[in-house]
Design an enzyme around this catalytic site. Structure first.
Site, short mmCIF file in Angstrom:
data_model
loop_
_atom_site.label_atom_id
_atom_site.label_comp_id
_atom_site.label_asym_id
_atom_site.label_seq_id
_atom_site.Cartn_x
_atom_site.Cartn_y
_atom_site.Cartn_z
N LEU A 1 0.59 4.75 11.65
CA LEU A 1 -0.22 3.75 12.35
C LEU A 1 -0.85 2.80 11.33
O LEU A 1 -1.56 3.22 10.42
CB LEU A 1 -1.32 4.42 13.17
CG LEU A 1 -0.83 5.42 14.23
CD1 LEU A 1 -1.99 5.85 15.12
CD2 LEU A 1 0.29 4.82 15.08
N ALA A 2 -0.57 1.52 11.51
CA ALA A 2 -1.06 0.54 10.53
C ALA A 2 -1.30 -0.82 11.18
O ALA A 2 -1.16 -1.85 10.54
CB ALA A 2 -0.04 0.40 9.40
N ARG B 1 -13.68 -4.48 7.76
CA ARG B 1 -14.66 -4.29 6.69
C ARG B 1 -14.12 -4.57 5.28
O ARG B 1 -14.88 -4.62 4.32
CB ARG B 1 -15.23 -2.87 6.75
CG ARG B 1 -16.30 -2.74 7.82
CD ARG B 1 -16.98 -1.39 7.74
NE ARG B 1 -16.20 -0.36 8.39
CZ ARG B 1 -16.30 0.94 8.11
NH1 ARG B 1 -17.15 1.36 7.18
NH2 ARG B 1 -15.58 1.83 8.75
N ASN C 1 10.40 -6.91 -44.89
CA ASN C 1 8.96 -7.11 -44.89
C ASN C 1 8.67 -8.54 -44.45
O ASN C 1 9.13 -9.49 -45.08
CB ASN C 1 8.39 -6.85 -46.29
CG ASN C 1 6.88 -6.75 -46.24
OD1 ASN C 1 6.23 -7.51 -45.50
ND2 ASN C 1 6.31 -5.84 -47.00
N TYR D 1 12.06 -21.82 -29.95
CA TYR D 1 12.18 -22.66 -28.76
C TYR D 1 12.13 -24.13 -29.17
O TYR D 1 11.18 -24.56 -29.82
CB TYR D 1 11.01 -22.32 -27.83
CG TYR D 1 11.00 -23.02 -26.50
CD1 TYR D 1 12.13 -23.00 -25.69
CD2 TYR D 1 9.86 -23.65 -26.04
CE1 TYR D 1 12.12 -23.63 -24.46
CE2 TYR D 1 9.84 -24.27 -24.80
CZ TYR D 1 10.98 -24.26 -24.01
OH TYR D 1 10.96 -24.87 -22.79
C1 UD1 Z 1 -9.45 7.74 15.05
C2 UD1 Z 1 -9.46 8.92 16.01
C3 UD1 Z 1 -10.64 9.83 15.66
C4 UD1 Z 1 -10.54 10.28 14.23
C5 UD1 Z 1 -10.43 9.07 13.30
C6 UD1 Z 1 -10.13 9.51 11.91
C7 UD1 Z 1 -8.57 8.11 18.11
C8 UD1 Z 1 -8.89 7.63 19.48
N1 UD1 Z 1 -9.60 8.43 17.36
O1 UD1 Z 1 -10.65 7.02 15.29
O2 UD1 Z 1 -10.63 10.97 16.52
O3 UD1 Z 1 -11.68 11.06 13.89
O4 UD1 Z 1 -9.36 8.21 13.72
O5 UD1 Z 1 -10.21 8.41 11.04
O6 UD1 Z 1 -7.42 8.21 17.77
N2 UD1 Z 1 -4.57 1.78 14.89
C9 UD1 Z 1 -3.48 1.10 15.37
N3 UD1 Z 1 -3.55 0.49 16.59
C10 UD1 Z 1 -4.66 0.57 17.36
C11 UD1 Z 1 -5.79 1.27 16.86
C12 UD1 Z 1 -5.69 1.87 15.63
O7 UD1 Z 1 -2.46 1.01 14.69
O8 UD1 Z 1 -4.63 0.00 18.45
C13 UD1 Z 1 -4.48 2.43 13.59
C14 UD1 Z 1 -5.44 1.85 12.56
O9 UD1 Z 1 -4.82 0.84 11.81
C15 UD1 Z 1 -5.79 3.04 11.70
C16 UD1 Z 1 -5.65 4.21 12.67
O10 UD1 Z 1 -4.86 3.76 13.73
O11 UD1 Z 1 -4.87 3.22 10.65
C17 UD1 Z 1 -6.99 4.72 13.14
O12 UD1 Z 1 -7.64 3.69 13.81
P1 UD1 Z 1 -9.19 3.57 13.81
O13 UD1 Z 1 -9.59 2.42 14.61
O14 UD1 Z 1 -9.70 3.65 12.41
O15 UD1 Z 1 -9.54 4.91 14.59
P2 UD1 Z 1 -10.96 5.50 14.82
O16 UD1 Z 1 -11.57 4.83 15.99
O17 UD1 Z 1 -11.68 5.50 13.56
#
Ligand code: UD1
Ligand code: CA
Length: 456
Positions: A10-11, A17, A377, A387
């Site tokens: 997931l990215a 921030r 040397n 060049y």
């Molecule tokens: C999520 C978890 C939480 C966990 C935490 C750990 C859920 C609902 N919650 O929360 O339980 O403790 O991670 O860090 O899963 N991302 C997407 N698409 C989206 C949303 C997020 O790709 O629509 C990716 C973000 O880029 C990130 C990851 O998912 O790499 C986590 O997303 P983030 O928003 O940080 O999740 P949290 O709300 O912190």
């Protein structure tokens, strides 16, 4: 044949921030993108398929990572982690298992993930959890009276009692892909954030009588994520500390393990010593007994046994022979090849040049596009004029030649074997072997000359 492994990374998140134009997962840790670290961990599990879910930053991500073997699923808009995994499902093999990783959690050890895949292959759900002193912000792991995992509640949806739970969801889980597909299809978004939570699949699995097996990382840094520049810097230090530890375990002396940066592969022989403040980039090999002085930057280089680099050198794309000595304050640029027992001294720059056995360039020189023989040397202040403003030309200096100080070698030009060049020579034609060549206006002394005096 065991069930194929699918990895989903997931990215798609914004990384607000970081306050950056660069997508968060492309920010470098140890010299390469966060996402590359996650991909390396995934690769080590030999998955059938890796799918990266991306969104923020648009096509920047697939362009920067440029790997033909990855599947990319664009998530637009971003409606939560469950919605993100849904976008990946069409790319997955539902007869296999699915491991979900986060592109901004770079340091998870393959061993931890391996353990989770074994659990999922048995048909259960492996969930990576950790106890934190400060669990604020994370989803909490809710267990029943018998200690079994029942569900995950997000911080924003949690009751005061649930907020007191210190076991949190790291987000990493591994489970049978077919079952995951079914649960994802039934996710709702009736929660505090109006998002499709991946974490809700845990309660669904429990309701269907599936086993949830919690796994734990060996160390907390395995599950730390990057949300800010401070966290990125903290993970960089943790990662460097781990690298330094493993170098010392291999027998390398680090004068201060807290002052070392490895941004690539560093391979060391026996009894290597590295002083403080050095940065290693790309692929660097240090042979037995190599010593690297303080504050050197060494990239894509090979140093043979016994070679010594004195402080403040910059070395890039060079090979350094056995027992050679380089620095302090030397710069070796790509294509530099030093044979055994060569000496390169202070304020010397070499580029695309070979220097033969036991030859010396000790002070203030530029040697570019040159072939230097054995036991040559090269005096202080020597410059190869390689060049002409349009093309580069080679300088050849044969064995045992002696180049006087402050000499310019206007390439293409050859200095014959055993030749001597007088100090201050500007060499524009080949110097014959074995004899003295010099270009120099004759010295004159002017009798009766007087210094001017200031007019009254
Ligand atoms: C999520 C978890 C939480 C966990 C935490 C750990 C859920 C609902 N919650 O929360 O339980 O403790 O991670 O860090 O899963 N991302 C997407 N698409 C989206 C949303 C997020 O790709 O629509 C990716 C973000 O880029 C990130 C990851 O998912 O790499 C986590 O997303 P983030 O928003 O940080 O999740 P949290 O709300 O912190
Ligand atoms: Ca997060």
């Amino acid at each position: 044949m065991s069930k194929p492994l699918n990895v989903v990374i997931l990215a798609a998140g914004k990384g607000t921030r970081m306050k950056s134009d660069l997508p968060k997962v492309l920010h470098p840790l140890a010299g390469r993108p966060l996402l590359s670290h996650v991909l390396a961990a995934a690769d080590s599990l030999r998955p059938q398929r890796i799918c990266v879910v991306y969104g923020h930053g648009g096509e920047l991500l697939p362009q920067a990572i440029a790997r033909g073997d990855l599947a990319w699923a664009r998530q637009e808009p971003q409606l939560g982690t469950g919605h993100a995994v849904q976008q990946a499902m069409p790319h997955l093999d539902e007869t296999g298992i699915c491991l979900i990783l986060y592109g901004d959690v770079p340091l998870t050890r393959p061993e931890t993930l391996q353990e989770m895949t074994l659990i999922a292959r048995e048909g259960a759900v492996a969930l990576l959890t950790v106890r934190l002193d400060n669990p604020a912000g994370y989803g909490r792991i809710v267990r029943n009276g018998r200690g079994q995992v029942e569900r995950i509640v997000e911080h924003k949806d949690a009751s005061p009692e649930e907020l007191a739970i210190d076991e949190v969801n790291t987000g990493i889980l591994c489970l049978p892909a077919g079952k995951l597909a079914g649960w994802l299809a039934r996710l709702g978004n009736d929660n505090a954030q109006g998002e499709y939570y991946l974490t809700d699949v845990i309660a669904m699995a429990v309701a269907e009588g599936e086993k949830i097996i919690p796994c734990h990382p060996a160390a907390e840094w395995e599950v730390l994520g990057v949300n800010s520049r401070q966290q990125l810097a903290r993970l960089e230090r943790l990662h460097q500390q781990n690298l330094a530890e493993s170098l010392m375990v291999q027998g390398v002396t680090l004068i201060d393990p807290a002052r070392l940066d490895v941004r690539g592969q560093l391979e060391c022989g026996r009894d290597v010593l590295i002083d403080v403040g050095c940065i290693f980039e790309g692929n660097v090999k240090l042979g037995d007994n190599v010593k690297v002085g303080a504050h050197c930057v060494i990239k894509d280089a090979e140093l043979s046994a016994g070679a010594e680099v004195l402080p403040f050198c910059h070395i890039d794309g060079a090979r350094i022979g056995a027992d050679a000595r380089v620095g302090p304050y030397a710069r070796l640029r790509p294509g530099t090849e030093l044979d055994a027992e060569t000496h390169i001294g202070n304020f010397v720059e070499l580029k695309n040049s070979q220097v033969g056995f036991n030859s010396k360039v000790n002070h203030l020189s530029y040697v570019g596009d040159a072939t230097v023989g054995r036991k040559v040397n090269i005096g202080a202040g020597t410059i190869t004029c390689n060049y002409d403003g349009a093309n580069k030309h080679r300088t050849v200096i044969e064995d045992e030649a002696f180049i006087g100080s402050d000499t310019q070698l206007v390439a293409p030009v050859t200095v014959g074997r055993g030749a001597t060049l007088g100090a201050g020579t500007t060499l524009t034609q080949d110097a014959p072997p074995g004899v003295l060549t010099l270009s120099r206006a004759r010295q004159v002394t002017v009798p009766g000359w007087q210094r001017p005096v200031k007019k009254k």
